[in-house]
Write a protein that holds these residues in place. Sequence first.
Motif: not given
Length: 610
Positions: A22-26, A175-180, A185-190
């Motif tokens: 699912x992550x690869x899909x995103x 996100x780089x934060x563990x707070x949900x 709304x993006x995969x930029x952090x990854x």
Amino acid sequence: MKKREDLRNIAIIAHVDHGKTSLVNELLTQSETLDDHTELSDRAMDSQDLEKERGITIVAKNTAVNYKGNRINILDTPGHADFGGEVERILTMVDGVVLVVDAYEGAMPQTRFVLMKALEQGLTPVVVVNKIDKPTIRPEEVIDEVMELIIDLGGEEEQLDFPVVFTSALNGTSSQSMDPADQQPSMDAVFDAILEHVPAPVDNSDEPLQFQVSMLDYSDYVGRIGIGRVFRGTIKVGDTVSVLKADGSKKNFRVTRLHGFLGLDQVEIQEAKAGDLIALSGMDDIFVGETVTSVEHPEALPALHIDEPTLQMTFLTNNSPFVGREGKFITSRQIRDRLFQELQTDVSLRVEETDSPDAFLVSGRGELHLSILIENMRRQGYEFQVSRPKVIMKEVDGVMEEPFERVQIDTPEEYMGAVIEALGQRKAEMADMISSNEQVRLIFSIPARGLIGFSTEFMTLTHGYGILNHTFDEYRPTVGGDIGRRRNGVLVALENGQATAYGLLNLEDRGTMFIEPGTEVYAGMIVGSHNRDNDLTVNVTRAKQLTNMRSANKDQTSVLKRPRLLTLEESLEFIDDDEYCEVTPENIRLRKQILDKGARERAAKRAKNA
């Protein structure tokens, strides 16, 4: 040292169902790769029918995305240890790994397996804590578990300094934060973590060519296709190159086609250089692990290490009374060709011919590995029989050793005692126990043969609430005793014919039936599980003698219990040493190896007196 700063090669690794595909899909969707008209299905990388049905990745897949002027090659790997051969090969092609871990489940047995393989390659993971939107998350504990796992696996100090990103692949946020609440709304952090922390490949494209084959594909148009990484030099369409074979020989061939990867497509290219992941065509008998070099500088790369198989089964031609009714390919030659064809793409599989031309010894990494092969063959029209799985023993310094598995069980506390007792009988040793919120996590070490047939018993013991995961640990000196054997005998059909409601009704108090009224059976076919530990030959084709109208109508008030219809995996777990599983495109049947009742009883008597 010069590097290709605009390129990254990564593998996505994870335990089964932690959201890797699912992550690869995103990542595909949110990169600058697909055009506006491309619609991605869920789990787009899982292209095989069995992968879609089971929700698991079986074969590693290549893709690539563009992000901020960079090309990121991504390899989606299987999460199950049975397909570890795929994982090991893939990790030789990349410079970094993205380890996906469930924000609630944390480090699981296959997490341990795939992470161990990455650490052995000297790779530092980018840890993605996924499913951060779940209500029961525990991200801090999960990060600690990953750190403890790296220490436990003997990781280097720099491998403990791993970057962490928190995501919800389902929602496409990171996100780089563990707070949900901080999810964006993006995969930029990854993407940014990959570009910052995964090393760029070295650019030594001016040196002599070295390309190693890590995966194989096949096309009706161009034949065998070698997929791998260019480790050194440059390769072009039309070049004459040498392939250094596993046996030490050398063959020259001309490169007819080169393909790169982008999005869901293979893209035809004219040239590739050091760091690129490509597919190469032109040689019919190229195999995994072989090195393609320049003709003038034939220098082989180290051979790929693949863990040995731990489980084996005998595949035989079908010789039941129903042979040839449902299958298209039934001869020993057809089955042999299909098994040896599988060796061309599956490096973890072994196929050996036996003294009998109708039997082949097939060895793999586990029950799932072999059952996937069996299921694929039956769907392709093959009809054959298989024996009970057996673990592969080996002798080390005069001591007989057997494979051991690491087992992790999550179960409600009320079923803990029954599970511990059942595994104790199978020679398991408990390594750890963690309780939390009326749930308990149990860690065991157990001989692999103790797990054969345990899944069904486990689901019964935990009333379906337990979760069992296991992965190969190591070979150790064998423990004595007969473990993991079925306790109950079976109900065996007496004669050929159709099972009747009347015949089955009269046998319900003798055990659990595996067939329904109207099922065609033959003498020696297993039709149910006996309540006792001995086998019982029964007549399921018996019909009610209709002497008058009243007795004929009386049957209509009788209600049969639902039969237990076994899946392929359950059938393989169920059968004993003197039984076969008959596999056809339409049915899975269980049978005795000796079909005749008298001959079977004589053979049993001889075995007892021996």
